[in-house]
Scaffold this active site. Sequence first.
Site, PDB file in Angstrom:
ATOM      1  N   GLU A   1       4.973  14.525  -9.766  1.00 52.27           N
ATOM      2  CA  GLU A   1       4.028  13.423  -9.550  1.00 52.27           C
ATOM      3  C   GLU A   1       2.595  13.924  -9.508  1.00 52.27           C
ATOM      4  O   GLU A   1       1.660  13.157  -9.339  1.00 52.27           O
ATOM      5  CB  GLU A   1       4.387  12.617  -8.296  1.00 52.27           C
ATOM      6  CG  GLU A   1       4.649  13.440  -7.059  1.00 52.27           C
ATOM      7  CD  GLU A   1       5.155  12.608  -5.870  1.00 52.27           C
ATOM      8  OE1 GLU A   1       5.154  11.375  -5.938  1.00 52.27           O
ATOM      9  OE2 GLU A   1       5.544  13.217  -4.868  1.00 52.27           O
TER      10      GLU A   1
ATOM     11  N   CYS B   1      11.751   7.895 -10.865  1.00 58.58           N
ATOM     12  CA  CYS B   1      11.994   7.059  -9.683  1.00 58.58           C
ATOM     13  C   CYS B   1      10.745   6.284  -9.282  1.00 58.58           C
ATOM     14  O   CYS B   1      10.716   5.646  -8.254  1.00 58.58           O
ATOM     15  CB  CYS B   1      12.519   7.900  -8.527  1.00 58.58           C
ATOM     16  SG  CYS B   1      11.327   9.102  -7.918  1.00 58.58           S
TER      17      CYS B   1
ATOM     18  N   HIS C   1       1.310  -1.956  -2.311  1.00 67.00           N
ATOM     19  CA  HIS C   1       2.425  -2.471  -1.508  1.00 67.00           C
ATOM     20  C   HIS C   1       2.858  -3.846  -1.962  1.00 67.00           C
ATOM     21  O   HIS C   1       4.044  -4.158  -1.986  1.00 67.00           O
ATOM     22  CB  HIS C   1       2.045  -2.499  -0.033  1.00 67.00           C
ATOM     23  CG  HIS C   1       2.051  -1.142   0.552  1.00 67.00           C
ATOM     24  ND1 HIS C   1       3.201  -0.409   0.654  1.00 67.00           N
ATOM     25  CD2 HIS C   1       1.060  -0.360   1.007  1.00 67.00           C
ATOM     26  CE1 HIS C   1       2.911   0.765   1.167  1.00 67.00           C
ATOM     27  NE2 HIS C   1       1.617   0.828   1.377  1.00 67.00           N
TER      28      HIS C   1
ATOM     29  N   ASP D   1       2.521   8.082  -8.338  1.00 66.16           N
ATOM     30  CA  ASP D   1       1.497   9.078  -8.028  1.00 66.16           C
ATOM     31  C   ASP D   1       1.039   9.816  -9.285  1.00 66.16           C
ATOM     32  O   ASP D   1      -0.138  10.132  -9.425  1.00 66.16           O
ATOM     33  CB  ASP D   1       2.004  10.060  -6.971  1.00 66.16           C
ATOM     34  CG  ASP D   1       1.859   9.488  -5.571  1.00 66.16           C
ATOM     35  OD1 ASP D   1       0.784   8.928  -5.284  1.00 66.16           O
ATOM     36  OD2 ASP D   1       2.811   9.559  -4.786  1.00 66.16           O
TER      37      ASP D   1
END
Length: 561
Positions: free
Chosen positions: A413, A486, A187, A437
């Site tokens: 992913e 992305c 994060h 991921d």
Amino acid sequence: MQSFTGVGVSPGRIVGSVRQMPKAVSEPPAGEQLASSTTAEDAAVTLRAAAKAVQAELKQRSVSATGAGKSVLEATALMAADPMLIKGAVKLINTGTSAERAIWESAASVAEMLHNLGGYMAERATDVLDVRARIVAELRGVPAPGIPASDEPFILVADDLAPADTATLNPAVVLALVTSGGGPQSHTAIIARALGLPAVVAAVGVESITDGTAVYVDGAAGSITVDPDADQLEAATAWAANAATLAVFSGEGAMADGHLVPLLANVGGAADAVKAAAAGAQGVGLLRTEFCFLDRDEEPTLDEQVTAYRGVFDAFPGKKVVVRTLDAGADKPLPFLTDASEPNPALGVRGYRTDFTSPGVLKRQLAAVATAAEGTEADVWVMAPMISTAEEAADFARMCGEAGLKNPGVMVEVPSAALTAETILGEVNFASLGTNDLTQYAMAADRQLGPLAALNTPWQPAVLRLIQLTVAGSVAEGNNKPVGVCGEAAADPALAVVLVGLGVNTLSMTARALAAVAAVLAKVTVVEAQRLAGIALAAPSALEARARVRAELPILDELGL
Ligand code: PEP
Ligand code: MG
């Protein structure tokens, strides 16, 4: 000269003084009694005074805050003087419990009660727990938890940041982020890139830097140097001058030979979308729909969903908007979809797989997307996260068809999806590589863990090969389907070149990164990008891949990227 090395996750060169993020407040021991030197009456007075002090501080901070941060601070300030909270604590103090333990327990009951009420009230439960930690810190005479309040700009040093810290992070005051934990996909990294702050994560030892120490942070190199020298001061000044150039994106991603690479934005809702459109994004490559509903206990209604999605579509008339269906689970739990007790949440019932255990939610979401798309001018595409097999892709395409959505796609992913991309792309119209991921699963390394940061980078040749395989599957005979990226990899200007060289058609990233990625792509031809992709693929390690590619791109150094 003392220096620390971590992983650079957001470029920028800056000099500033350090403020350490205070440690989380520990729970006062259960059964802790009032000290013999104090009376219950005195303890109650002290507690009330501490609560008042916390309220005054939060109120004062809310005055200068804006947007979401302001509302968080206002709501928390209100909670600090909540009569039920204080009365409950005083009652416990009167039975001999220490003030710290009393407020701890009283807040726990208030939070539980709010939680049980559901809806808006349930969302206030976190405010009560935040206030409790602040009051206990005040009683202990230690700094309040969370990002320090300051009018003076500073470089924030922390273990790691939580999504909730974003609300109170004022980018006008916080100059850069440095953490001892977290990985490139954590994060902290995502927050830093979204705010355009230089950031270094997984920098072991930075917790020893004392408050007020002057440091130089290089967010591209991943280094922190104590007591910067003249060259570093100069580099920081040069970066500040460059920052203006890197803030403007012309609105068209193009290579030096004219080859177009549409540059799209990753958004979490309408507010983000409006900002991304203003920053020149050529569309939305990833709408993280779960971000619209992260704090919800119950499935959002059709109307709520339609409003949330339409807000994004309206920001991009005539442009592509790729909606990702709810990616609940692991680092993004949604109580109405995910089971918090799973032993391995990243490998659990998450993303598309929640349709196995909560059938209906996905169908209703697709209906909401279709309704929201009606009457807007956006070109709406839909994709499912965490697709692992061609059967799943076919099933998702069928559901999209039933909802009247014409452009179904999948995220790649999970390594199995990359390996079987040719078959999967036979079932849907496009793929979008979720490199965050894909990296965590290819390397079997939790994307949130600092000690695994070196494994957890999309520069890993293994990850690049999975990307190469996905592109090969997309152009295999009979397919010819577009592939985008992305994940955070697209926001790294050097890696963006490699991705284009590998054959990726579009790149989607935080709006802040658009200008920097565009500036670097504009200096490279497709043939050159292919050569650099070859260099990266052939490198023996992620570090080497990055270093070898960067050495061929002098523009990066010129721009301080
Ligand atoms: C990814 O995994 O790369 C991705 C874009 O999705 P998220 O970061 O939301 O998991
Ligand atoms: Mg993902």
